[in-house]
Design an enzyme around this catalytic site. Structure first.
Site, PDB file in Angstrom:
ATOM      1  CB  THR A  97      13.749 -11.493 -20.607  1.00 58.00           C
ATOM      2  OG1 THR A  97      13.453 -12.597 -21.400  1.00 58.00           O
ATOM      3  CG2 THR A  97      12.961 -11.422 -19.359  1.00 58.00           C
ATOM      4  CB  SER A 141      28.096 -23.907 -21.962  1.00 58.95           C
ATOM      5  OG  SER A 141      27.393 -25.046 -21.549  1.00 58.95           O
TER       6      SER A 141
END
Ligand code: GLY
Length: 604
Positions: A409, A488
């Protein structure tokens, strides 16, 4: 003292020094209370009646300070590519916004190379010092010591910014490295005028900064903290940048590194010469997913940004957010967003950490199979409590792992004339980082150690927690020597049939991911232009706390609907400071910076 405002000086400086001989298109964000780092409320704004983004033919830079944008544009005008432009812009940010990001911090860059048709991801995130350990912020009773991971020397992780920018240049730079450092060096030497945002950040962090004599001296004038309209000159930082222009390794192996570790040793800090010498940026495979006709690529672990963004886009695709009549009102769209945010942030708390140290089920979490399982939980027009949104069970992860076909991925923004792009987010974490300035260098050091989970369920600066389904299971984001704290930051590049469509990103701690998601949805689902997309009011849900945060200009009708559907709402001013550059169907560029900040998009 110069009595001019920062914005006046900015315009004069740019007009006089940088934009000679060309017609430049230049869009300034409206100067407002910027929310770069946090969720502190700022007053609501009146939206301008028309939102006109910046449009250019060839190149564009969008960054959070006009002087940094000008540095990038200057480099592109000298023939530099997007990578050169991004390096010069990042170094300039380090000088003119020392509260936001800089040499003493770290970050991530997504690079799109048009000719090679390749997106690459560079991780130059800070690392925990080799002397760090999982209990380092706990007292004798096992309780987390308040502020220990936020203020002072022990909050600092080994910085990666210079290693990262030098690596970007080594691989892809076209202009000489020293030329890219020069605009930042000029800003450090000549100084610039402190604006409202700088002043507010300084006031907020003054208690920590005052405790560090070097920081206090640097940021004071005649015994008081610098204020709006003061000129801020940084002669030590200019010297540092001069040395870095000659050889970036001086940060890790020369006098700058030695100054840093000497200061650490004198103040019970943990960073040693070995930490600096062993620091390496890492090229990682970007994490890509599809949404509608788009390929969306963002940052893999140690960021949670790419995983959560793709997870949320998958869930929204499964809800058929574009066509499904159930989701066409603003309130219903908001409910869908809150529901997918709860799921993604819940999984983040349990499963995300530095994948060099802990197994992160990236493939499963970003798979459509997983989204198909989880979307079933989302009720119509009804909120769910935190307890109802359980992170994926290890059993579900395991069963889906067996079903995966393959294990493969996967913010300033610069676009050059070849349609290469850099989307780069970097940080010191909190404003002015740890509040520590390395003597004689002008370098502010990060407090990125706070991005680790100091203990299970103990919220960090952004209210984020690390948790586990059972006490026996280790925390994915626990502190370990040399490990990178979970981030984040979500620098993002979006393509359609291989062609660049958008490059975007934002600061905002935990709210970065939800901000990037909402900008992307505005651009794609609402056909918003770049400025409308970054201006649109935002919402945010991060699973814990059990609250739907809404910006102050969200409509009353939406607020009433969400309250009726059971959400616990909290209005919190406005947050984030995003920017985006898009390629228009005719090949021109359109860009905008967030009206919540003071940034600028410009080019030619
Ligand atoms: N320091 C904020 C982040 O990396 O997410």
């Amino acid at each position: 003292m110069n009595q001019l405002t920062g914005e006046n000086v900015t315009h004069k400086f740019m007009a006089a020094n940088l934009f000679r001989g060309r017609v430049y298109s230049f869009g300034l964000g409206i100067a407002l209370g910027v929310q770069c780092f946090s969720f502190l409320p700022v007053p609501a704004i009146a939206r301008p009646p028309q939102l006109e983004p910046t449009e250019t033919e060839e190149v564009m830079v969008a960054a959070s300070h006009p002087l940094a944008t000008a540095a990038g544009v200057k480099i592109l005008a000298q023939g530099g590519n997007a990578i050169d432009g991004a390096i010069a812009t990042a170094l300039a940010i380090s000088v003119v916004q020392p509260y936001s990001a800089g040499l003493g911090g770290g970050g991530f860059a997504l690079v799109f190379l048009n000719q090679e048709q390749q997106v690459r991801a560079l991780d130059f995130r800070e690392r925990a010092p080799l002397g760090a350990g999982p209990d380092m912020y706990l007292d004798d009773h096992g309780e987390v010591m308040p502020r220990a991971s936020l203020d002072g020397y022990r909050a600092v992780a080994t910085p990666g910014t210079i290693a990262g920018l030098a690596e970007l240049h080594r691989q892809y730079g076209e202009l000489p490295w020293a030329d890219l450092v020069q605009p930042a060096l000029d800003y450090a030497q000549q100084g610039f005028i402190i604006n409202e945002t700088f002043h507010r950040m300084l006031q907020w962090r003054w208690p920590a900064l005052r405790a560090n004599p070097e920081a206090a001296a640097l940021l004071s004038y005649q015994g008081r903290p610098l204020t709006v309209g003061d000129r801020f000159q940084q002669p030590d930082l200019a010297k540092t940048l001069g040395a870095i222009a000659a050889n970036p390794q001086v940060f890790y192996q020369g006098w700058i590194g030695e100054a840093l570790v000497t200061d650490m040793a004198q103040h019970q800090g943990l960073i040693t010469l070995r930490d600096l010498q062993e620091y390496r940026p890492v090229w990682r495979s970007p994490l890509c997913g599809t949404f509608l006709e788009l390929e969306v690529c963002s940052m893999p672990p140690p960021s949670s940004g790419g995983v959560a963004l793709i997870q949320m886009l998958n869930l929204l695709a499964k809800l058929d957010i574009q066509q499904n009549l159930q989701y066409q009102s603003a309130s219903d769209r908001g409910h869908a967003l809150a529901a997918v945010m709860q799921i993604a942030y819940g999984d983040r708390a349990v499963y995300l950490g530095d994948s060099d140290f802990v197994p992160v089920p990236v493939t499963v979490l970003t798979s459509l199979d997983y989204a198909a399982e989880r979307v079933k939980e989302i009720p119509r027009r009804q909120s769910r409590s935190q307890a109802q949104v359980r992170p994926a069970s290890p059993q579900l992860i395991q069963s889906l792992e067996q079903r995966q076909e393959s294990t493969n991925t996967s913010h300033l923004t610069v676009v050059d004339r070849h349609r290469n792009a850099v989307s780069l987010t970097f940080t010191l974490n909190g404003p002015f980082g740890s509040g520590v300035v390395v003597p004689g260098t002008g370098i502010f050091l990060n407090n990125e150690m706070d991005d680790f989970a100091a203990a299970a369920d103990s919220p960090n600066l952004f209210g984020l927690v690390g948790t586990t389904p059972s006490a026996a299971q280790p925390l994915a984001n626990a502190i370990a020597p040399g490990k990178r704290p979970l981030s984040s930051m979500s620098p993002t590049i979006v393509r359609e049939k291989g062609e660049l469509r958008y490059a975007l990103g934002s600061p905002g701690g935990s709210r970065i991911i939800s901000t990037v998601l909402q900008i992307l949805l505005s651009l794609e689902l609402d056909q918003a232009n770049a400025l409308e997309a970054v201006t649109a009011p935002r919402i945010h849900h991060q699973w814990q706390p059990d609250t739907l945060f809404v910006e102050s200009d969200i409509s009353q009708a939406q607020i009433q609907d969400w309250s009726k559907w059971g959400y616990s709402l909290q209005e919190q001013g406005r947050w984030g400071n995003a920017n985006v550059i898009r390629v228009l169907p005719d090949g021109r560029l359109q860009g905008a910076t967030d009206p919540r900040g003071n940034g600028a998009a410009a080019g030619f």
